[in-house]
Design a protein around this motif. Structure first.
Motif, mmCIF file in Angstrom:
data_model
loop_
_atom_site.group_PDB
_atom_site.id
_atom_site.type_symbol
_atom_site.label_atom_id
_atom_site.label_comp_id
_atom_site.label_asym_id
_atom_site.label_seq_id
_atom_site.Cartn_x
_atom_site.Cartn_y
_atom_site.Cartn_z
ATOM 1 N N TYR A 1 0.836 -1.202 0.000
ATOM 2 C CA TYR A 1 0.000 0.000 0.000
ATOM 3 C C TYR A 1 0.875 1.258 0.000
ATOM 4 O O TYR A 1 0.625 2.204 -0.762
ATOM 5 C CB TYR A 1 -0.904 -0.018 1.234
ATOM 6 C CG TYR A 1 -1.873 1.137 1.326
ATOM 7 C CD1 TYR A 1 -3.063 1.133 0.605
ATOM 8 C CD2 TYR A 1 -1.604 2.229 2.148
ATOM 9 C CE1 TYR A 1 -3.960 2.192 0.691
ATOM 10 C CE2 TYR A 1 -2.495 3.292 2.243
ATOM 11 C CZ TYR A 1 -3.675 3.268 1.513
ATOM 12 O OH TYR A 1 -4.561 4.323 1.602
ATOM 13 N N ALA A 2 1.905 1.261 0.829
ATOM 14 C CA ALA A 2 2.818 2.408 0.894
ATOM 15 C C ALA A 2 3.527 2.613 -0.443
ATOM 16 O O ALA A 2 3.718 3.747 -0.895
ATOM 17 C CB ALA A 2 3.843 2.194 2.009
ATOM 18 N N GLU A 3 3.889 1.505 -1.074
ATOM 19 C CA GLU A 3 4.574 1.582 -2.369
ATOM 20 C C GLU A 3 3.648 2.141 -3.448
ATOM 21 O O GLU A 3 4.061 2.953 -4.279
ATOM 22 C CB GLU A 3 5.074 0.186 -2.758
ATOM 23 C CG GLU A 3 6.189 0.190 -3.777
ATOM 24 C CD GLU A 3 6.877 -1.164 -3.897
ATOM 25 O OE1 GLU A 3 7.151 -1.569 -5.040
ATOM 26 O OE2 GLU A 3 7.130 -1.813 -2.864
ATOM 27 N N CYS A 4 2.400 1.710 -3.419
ATOM 28 C CA CYS A 4 1.409 2.238 -4.368
ATOM 29 C C CYS A 4 1.230 3.745 -4.193
ATOM 30 O O CYS A 4 1.178 4.495 -5.173
ATOM 31 C CB CYS A 4 0.060 1.543 -4.172
ATOM 32 S SG CYS A 4 -0.010 -0.156 -4.755
ATOM 33 N N LEU A 5 1.117 4.176 -2.953
ATOM 34 C CA LEU A 5 0.957 5.607 -2.673
ATOM 35 C C LEU A 5 2.119 6.414 -3.226
ATOM 36 O O LEU A 5 1.931 7.467 -3.847
ATOM 37 C CB LEU A 5 0.860 5.834 -1.160
ATOM 38 C CG LEU A 5 -0.497 5.649 -0.487
ATOM 39 C CD1 LEU A 5 -0.340 5.785 1.024
ATOM 40 C CD2 LEU A 5 -1.507 6.668 -0.998
ATOM 41 N N LEU A 6 3.322 5.915 -2.989
ATOM 42 C CA LEU A 6 4.516 6.627 -3.433
ATOM 43 C C LEU A 6 4.570 6.712 -4.956
ATOM 44 O O LEU A 6 4.865 7.770 -5.525
ATOM 45 C CB LEU A 6 5.765 5.921 -2.893
ATOM 46 C CG LEU A 6 7.108 6.621 -3.127
ATOM 47 C CD1 LEU A 6 7.097 8.024 -2.541
ATOM 48 C CD2 LEU A 6 8.241 5.803 -2.517
ATOM 49 N N GLN A 7 4.260 5.609 -5.613
ATOM 50 C CA GLN A 7 4.299 5.600 -7.077
ATOM 51 C C GLN A 7 3.169 6.441 -7.672
ATOM 52 O O GLN A 7 3.350 7.104 -8.699
ATOM 53 C CB GLN A 7 4.230 4.163 -7.592
ATOM 54 C CG GLN A 7 5.470 3.349 -7.243
ATOM 55 C CD GLN A 7 5.635 2.133 -8.131
ATOM 56 O OE1 GLN A 7 5.525 2.222 -9.340
ATOM 57 N NE2 GLN A 7 5.909 0.988 -7.530
ATOM 58 N N ARG A 8 2.021 6.434 -7.030
ATOM 59 C CA ARG A 8 0.922 7.289 -7.505
ATOM 60 C C ARG A 8 1.270 8.766 -7.351
ATOM 61 O O ARG A 8 0.910 9.591 -8.200
ATOM 62 C CB ARG A 8 -0.364 6.980 -6.735
ATOM 63 C CG ARG A 8 -1.069 5.707 -7.190
ATOM 64 C CD ARG A 8 -2.443 5.606 -6.568
ATOM 65 N NE ARG A 8 -3.335 6.631 -7.089
ATOM 66 C CZ ARG A 8 -4.450 7.036 -6.473
ATOM 67 N NH1 ARG A 8 -4.782 6.516 -5.297
ATOM 68 N NH2 ARG A 8 -5.212 7.957 -7.016
#
Length: 352
Positions: free
Chosen positions: A126-133
């Protein structure tokens, strides 16, 4: 061992029975990607993207890499939509928190026994998705609203990584079956944040510290180096970030902390495993150029162009480097040839 072709994907109706199986399949897809089989990697992942957070995240990450090279609005939109889907899927797998739980977490940090293994992996994904978004948000639109939206995503991602890092360091932490992949994800995020924030101008960093951010370059590099040396799904991403730092960022920012020996050490095993991998050939060319071995650099960049024809954007990155290599050699016609190719084929700024 490199993969000769795309392995047989499971039927679309088959569910991924375990986190371990999902990670194994994503490692296979990553292997395809690193051998320049970009379409095959996406095709292999696609049947699982609606049910497996790792398949969804990996699929979206490949699309984001493409978007960041092309700057094409459609590619950026596609990657953004896919990353949003991946984030929603991760959200469904995260631990369900009540208002009381949320308040409790303000006072007492969460402990490992509060999570199942799937839930803890969902947190890091989830944290990785947020960062990439957030990265795509900044790329997509430069207006203030987008900047604020991206900033909120970055802060949420940062806070999640910070909590997960504390969790890994705590005495309550115990290692699940797939702990290396989880820890690799934490090291990637924590390392990337610390390294990036530490490189910002002091005035900006002080402002960010006021709203809860902090960056320690040495800690960031250590986390990425540990992540790169581990056997995890994100090890190669840690390697790529470190290679970017050693071969690009130290020069762009003028930090003077060039460590080519470390870059060569990081690259060597991957170049051996993926001798025709376009990504690694490109970094090999950069290292040779930095060392002043211009002819060797030219050979590497030419190899990179020959290695694959699917993602022309890799060629454009090489054309840029080749333009400068031939400029250093005083071979103006060749330098002009690559500058002209870039001008005609790429959507980068024509001002150079």
């Amino acid at each position: 061992m490199t993969t000769a072709g795309a392995p047989g994907a499971l039927p679309a109706g088959t569910s991924v029975s375990s986190l371990h199986e999902a990670l194994d399949q994503c490692m296979t897809a990553l292997d395809l990607f690193l051998t320049n089989q970009f379409s095959e990697a996406l095709s292999y992942l696609k049947p699982r993207t609606k049910e497996s957070m790792y398949h969804s995240l990996t699929y979206a990450t490949i699309l984001e890499m493409q978007a960041m090279m092309t700057f094409d609005p459609q590619d950026i939109l596609l990657a953004g939509n896919m990353m949003k889907e991946a984030q929603l899927l991760c959200q469904r797998h995260r631990k369900k928190s009540s208002v009381t739980d949320s308040f409790s977490n303000l006072v007492h940090r969460p402990t490992m026994d509060q999570f199942t293994e799937e839930e803890i992996h969902a947190e890091v994904c989830y944290a990785e998705c947020l960062l990439q978004r957030a990265a795509l948000t900044f790329l997509q639109d430069e207006n203030m609203v987008s900047f604020i939206k991206g900033g909120i995503k970055v802060r949420n991602s940062y806070q999640t990584y910070k909590e997960l890092d504390s969790l890994v360091q705590s005495s309550q932490y115990f290692k699940g079956e797939n702990h290396s992949h989880f820890e690799g994800g934490v090291k990637l995020g924590v390392g990337a944040f610390n390294l990036t924030l530490s490189m910002l101008p002091t005035r900006i960093l002080r402002l960010l510290e006021f709203v809860g951010f902090s960056g320690n370059k040495d800690y960031g590099l250590l986390q990425l180096e540990e992540g790169a040396s581990g056997h995890s799904f994100r090890a190669v991403l840690c390697v790529m970030l470190l290679l970017c730092y050693h071969t690009f960022l130290t020069f762009v920012l003028g930090t003077g902390n060039v460590n080519i020996e470390e870059a060569e050490k990081l690259l060597k095993p991957y170049l051996k495993r993926y001798p025709k991998g376009a990504i690694f050939l490109f970094f090999a060319g950069r290292i040779e150029a930095i060392k002043g071995n211009v002819d060797a650099a030219i050979r590497r960049f030419e190899e990179c162009c020959e290695a694959q024809q699917h993602w022309k954007q890799f060629h454009h990155m090489c054309y840029w480097e080749l333009m400068w290599c031939f400029t250093y050699k005083g071979q103006w016609k060749m330098a002009y040839f690559y500058a002209d190719l870039l001008s005609k084929e790429n959507s980068w700024s024509k001002v150079g």
